[in-house]
Design an enzyme around this catalytic site. Sequence first.
Site, PDB file in Angstrom:
ATOM      1  CG  LEU A  13      -1.871   1.176   1.366  1.00 19.82           C
ATOM      2  CD1 LEU A  13      -2.796   1.306   0.150  1.00 19.82           C
ATOM      3  CD2 LEU A  13      -2.693   1.054   2.644  1.00 19.82           C
ATOM      4  CB  ILE A  44       5.763   2.726  14.176  1.00 19.98           C
ATOM      5  CG1 ILE A  44       5.354   1.366  13.610  1.00 19.98           C
ATOM      6  CG2 ILE A  44       5.822   3.791  13.091  1.00 19.98           C
ATOM      7  CD1 ILE A  44       3.912   1.339  13.098  1.00 19.98           C
ATOM      8  CE1 TYR A  68       5.472 -10.718  12.696  1.00 24.10           C
ATOM      9  CE2 TYR A  68       3.516 -11.734  11.772  1.00 24.10           C
ATOM     10  CZ  TYR A  68       4.783 -11.845  12.291  1.00 24.10           C
ATOM     11  OH  TYR A  68       5.366 -13.080  12.410  1.00 24.10           O
ATOM     12  CE1 TYR A 139      -2.383  -9.000   9.533  1.00 18.92           C
ATOM     13  CE2 TYR A 139      -4.468  -9.937   8.793  1.00 18.92           C
ATOM     14  CZ  TYR A 139      -3.488  -8.963   8.702  1.00 18.92           C
ATOM     15  OH  TYR A 139      -3.626  -7.947   7.775  1.00 18.92           O
ATOM     16  CD1 TRP A 163      -9.409 -11.655   0.602  1.00 16.56           C
ATOM     17  CD2 TRP A 163      -9.818 -12.374  -1.466  1.00 16.56           C
ATOM     18  NE1 TRP A 163     -10.222 -12.758   0.692  1.00 16.56           N
ATOM     19  CE2 TRP A 163     -10.494 -13.210  -0.566  1.00 16.56           C
ATOM     20  CE3 TRP A 163      -9.944 -12.633  -2.824  1.00 16.56           C
ATOM     21  CZ2 TRP A 163     -11.274 -14.310  -0.966  1.00 16.56           C
ATOM     22  CZ3 TRP A 163     -10.724 -13.704  -3.231  1.00 16.56           C
ATOM     23  CH2 TRP A 163     -11.370 -14.539  -2.315  1.00 16.56           C
TER      24      TRP A 163
HETATM   25  N1  LIG Z   1      -1.904  -7.983   2.498  1.00 15.28           N
HETATM   26  C1  LIG Z   1      -3.206  -8.232   2.596  1.00 15.28           C
HETATM   27  O1  LIG Z   1      -3.768  -9.136   1.940  1.00 15.28           O
HETATM   28  C2  LIG Z   1      -4.075  -7.395   3.490  1.00 15.28           C
HETATM   29  C3  LIG Z   1      -5.421  -7.693   3.583  1.00 15.28           C
HETATM   30  C4  LIG Z   1      -6.213  -6.897   4.403  1.00 15.28           C
HETATM   31  C5  LIG Z   1      -5.650  -5.850   5.104  1.00 15.28           C
HETATM   32  N2  LIG Z   1      -4.321  -5.598   5.019  1.00 15.28           N
HETATM   33  C6  LIG Z   1      -3.769  -4.477   5.782  1.00 15.28           C
HETATM   34  O2  LIG Z   1      -3.417  -3.454   4.851  1.00 15.28           O
HETATM   35  C7  LIG Z   1      -2.296  -2.717   5.350  1.00 15.28           C
HETATM   36  C8  LIG Z   1      -1.219  -2.635   4.283  1.00 15.28           C
HETATM   37  O3  LIG Z   1      -0.820  -3.981   3.998  1.00 15.28           O
HETATM   38  P1  LIG Z   1       0.377  -4.302   2.995  1.00 15.28           P
HETATM   39  O4  LIG Z   1       0.013  -5.575   2.305  1.00 15.28           O
HETATM   40  O5  LIG Z   1       0.740  -3.078   2.221  1.00 15.28           O
HETATM   41  O6  LIG Z   1       1.524  -4.626   4.053  1.00 15.28           O
HETATM   42  P2  LIG Z   1       3.041  -5.015   3.744  1.00 15.28           P
HETATM   43  O7  LIG Z   1       3.265  -5.076   2.263  1.00 15.28           O
HETATM   44  O8  LIG Z   1       3.363  -6.203   4.586  1.00 15.28           O
HETATM   45  O9  LIG Z   1       3.803  -3.734   4.265  1.00 15.28           O
HETATM   46  C9  LIG Z   1       3.932  -3.429   5.623  1.00 15.28           C
HETATM   47  C10 LIG Z   1       5.196  -2.602   5.776  1.00 15.28           C
HETATM   48  O10 LIG Z   1       5.323  -2.256   7.159  1.00 15.28           O
HETATM   49  C11 LIG Z   1       6.684  -2.420   7.507  1.00 15.28           C
HETATM   50  N3  LIG Z   1       6.862  -2.547   8.943  1.00 15.28           N
HETATM   51  C12 LIG Z   1       6.774  -3.657   9.710  1.00 15.28           C
HETATM   52  N4  LIG Z   1       7.076  -3.363  10.992  1.00 15.28           N
HETATM   53  C13 LIG Z   1       7.345  -2.032  11.036  1.00 15.28           C
HETATM   54  C14 LIG Z   1       7.744  -1.135  12.058  1.00 15.28           C
HETATM   55  N5  LIG Z   1       7.942  -1.553  13.321  1.00 15.28           N
HETATM   56  N6  LIG Z   1       7.946   0.167  11.741  1.00 15.28           N
HETATM   57  C15 LIG Z   1       7.771   0.611  10.493  1.00 15.28           C
HETATM   58  N7  LIG Z   1       7.422  -0.192   9.458  1.00 15.28           N
HETATM   59  C16 LIG Z   1       7.208  -1.497   9.734  1.00 15.28           C
HETATM   60  C17 LIG Z   1       7.069  -3.691   6.766  1.00 15.28           C
HETATM   61  O11 LIG Z   1       8.470  -3.862   6.736  1.00 15.28           O
HETATM   62  P3  LIG Z   1       9.042  -5.387   6.658  1.00 15.28           P
HETATM   63  O12 LIG Z   1       8.585  -5.922   5.338  1.00 15.28           O
HETATM   64  O13 LIG Z   1      10.500  -5.180   6.767  1.00 15.28           O
HETATM   65  O14 LIG Z   1       8.420  -6.120   7.818  1.00 15.28           O
HETATM   66  C18 LIG Z   1       6.462  -3.389   5.399  1.00 15.28           C
HETATM   67  O15 LIG Z   1       7.313  -2.595   4.586  1.00 15.28           O
HETATM   68  C19 LIG Z   1      -1.876  -3.415   6.649  1.00 15.28           C
HETATM   69  O16 LIG Z   1      -2.430  -2.738   7.734  1.00 15.28           O
HETATM   70  C20 LIG Z   1      -2.501  -4.802   6.536  1.00 15.28           C
HETATM   71  O17 LIG Z   1      -2.751  -5.377   7.796  1.00 15.28           O
HETATM   72  C21 LIG Z   1      -3.524  -6.332   4.213  1.00 15.28           C
END
Ligand SMILES: NC(=O)c1ccc[n+]([C@@H]2O[C@H](COP(=O)([O-])OP(=O)(O)OC[C@H]3O[C@@H](n4cnc5c(N)ncnc54)[C@H](OP(=O)(O)O)[C@@H]3O)[C@@H](O)[C@H]2O)c1
Length: 301
Positions: A13, A44, A68, A139, A163
């Site tokens: 995102l 964070i 996470y 999660y 998704w």
């Molecule tokens: N992916 C899905 O299918 C899905 C579905 C529904 C909702 N969501 C939600 O949508 C949002 C965006 O998801 P996404 O898929 O873009 O997530 P993502 O690709 O996993 O990205 C999360 C980012 O946060 C970073 N991060 C982790 N711990 C951190 C910390 N302590 N401080 C700063 N940054 C940190 C991660 O770094 P590292 O990679 O180094 O850990 C990664 O770059 C999240 O809130 C997720 O829960 C996702």
Amino acid sequence: MINILVTGANGQLGSELKRISDDNIIVFEKQINFVFTDIDTLDISDSNSLQEFFKERSFDYIINCAAYTNVDLAETDKESAYNVNATCVKNITDALKNKDLSTEQAGTKFIHISTDYVFDGNSHIPYTEVMPTNPQSVYGSSKLDGEKFALENDKSIVIRTSWLYSSYGKNFAKTIHKLCQEKESLNVVFDQIGTPTYAYDLAIAILQIVKQSIKENNFITGLYHFSNEGVCSWYDFAKIIADKANSKCIINPIESKDYPAPVKRPFYSVLNKNKIKSTYNIKIPHWQDSLNDFFKILTNN
Ligand SMILES: NC(=O)c1ccc[n+]([C@@H]2O[C@H](COP(=O)([O-])OP(=O)(O)OC[C@H]3O[C@@H](n4cnc5c(N)ncnc54)[C@H](OP(=O)(O)O)[C@@H]3O)[C@@H](O)[C@H]2O)c1
């Protein structure tokens, strides 16, 4: 000048938000200064660094994309999942409440992202924001706690999505696209129903909210749901990806019971998006149209 901080900006995102800002896809009424950080520049989970960071800079909006997101690993790595998905959200809202901050900083609006995993997946109608939550995984529970912390802050919007996929990072769409070119057949579950969300579309929706908030001062706090339009199973999603890739790989529909995983996935996770559409006048593309856009980026044409 409006200052916007994006945390977790190297994820799916966050990367889409960066692409949109780099390409000036959304035109704002005022000049915008985006600051993109990830764990290497702003961890964070480190509340002291966070406090220091906010003492030095002031932001009008924070978009928290840090999370996470490894659903299976979270079952055994519970502490880390709760730390990033829940405690870190509190770290941010606490840092915003800090007495040392300027009045301007105290007015920071917070946009946080959550998930369909806060529900148990037993519904037969699209989930609205008021339907009871009942997470079935570490999660999901950690994300629900994160929502609660975010909403304790009186200037927060929480957007649940499902998704999520993008040309950035790891996700189902990219995995299937790769595997269908390597394998003769793939087994994909057909009894889990939901809606894919192209992270680009979610990023656009978030920035439309910010744009309206800047222009019309209508930042309407609370919970919202966002995914693309339409409904499908993971099997349908995979089949269309394989077709679009002109792959001869056979996609076999299987039941969830034949695909064991550490975490039971929700059977139904369709989100009702009426609230975000009517509140912010957001037009949401159908998932198949967005998948076409994703393919153009993925294959560079
Ligand atoms: N992916 C899905 O299918 C899905 C579905 C529904 C909702 N969501 C939600 O949508 C949002 C965006 O998801 P996404 O898929 O873009 O997530 P993502 O690709 O996993 O990205 C999360 C980012 O946060 C970073 N991060 C982790 N711990 C951190 C910390 N302590 N401080 C700063 N940054 C940190 C991660 O770094 P590292 O990679 O180094 O850990 C990664 O770059 C999240 O809130 C997720 O829960 C996702």
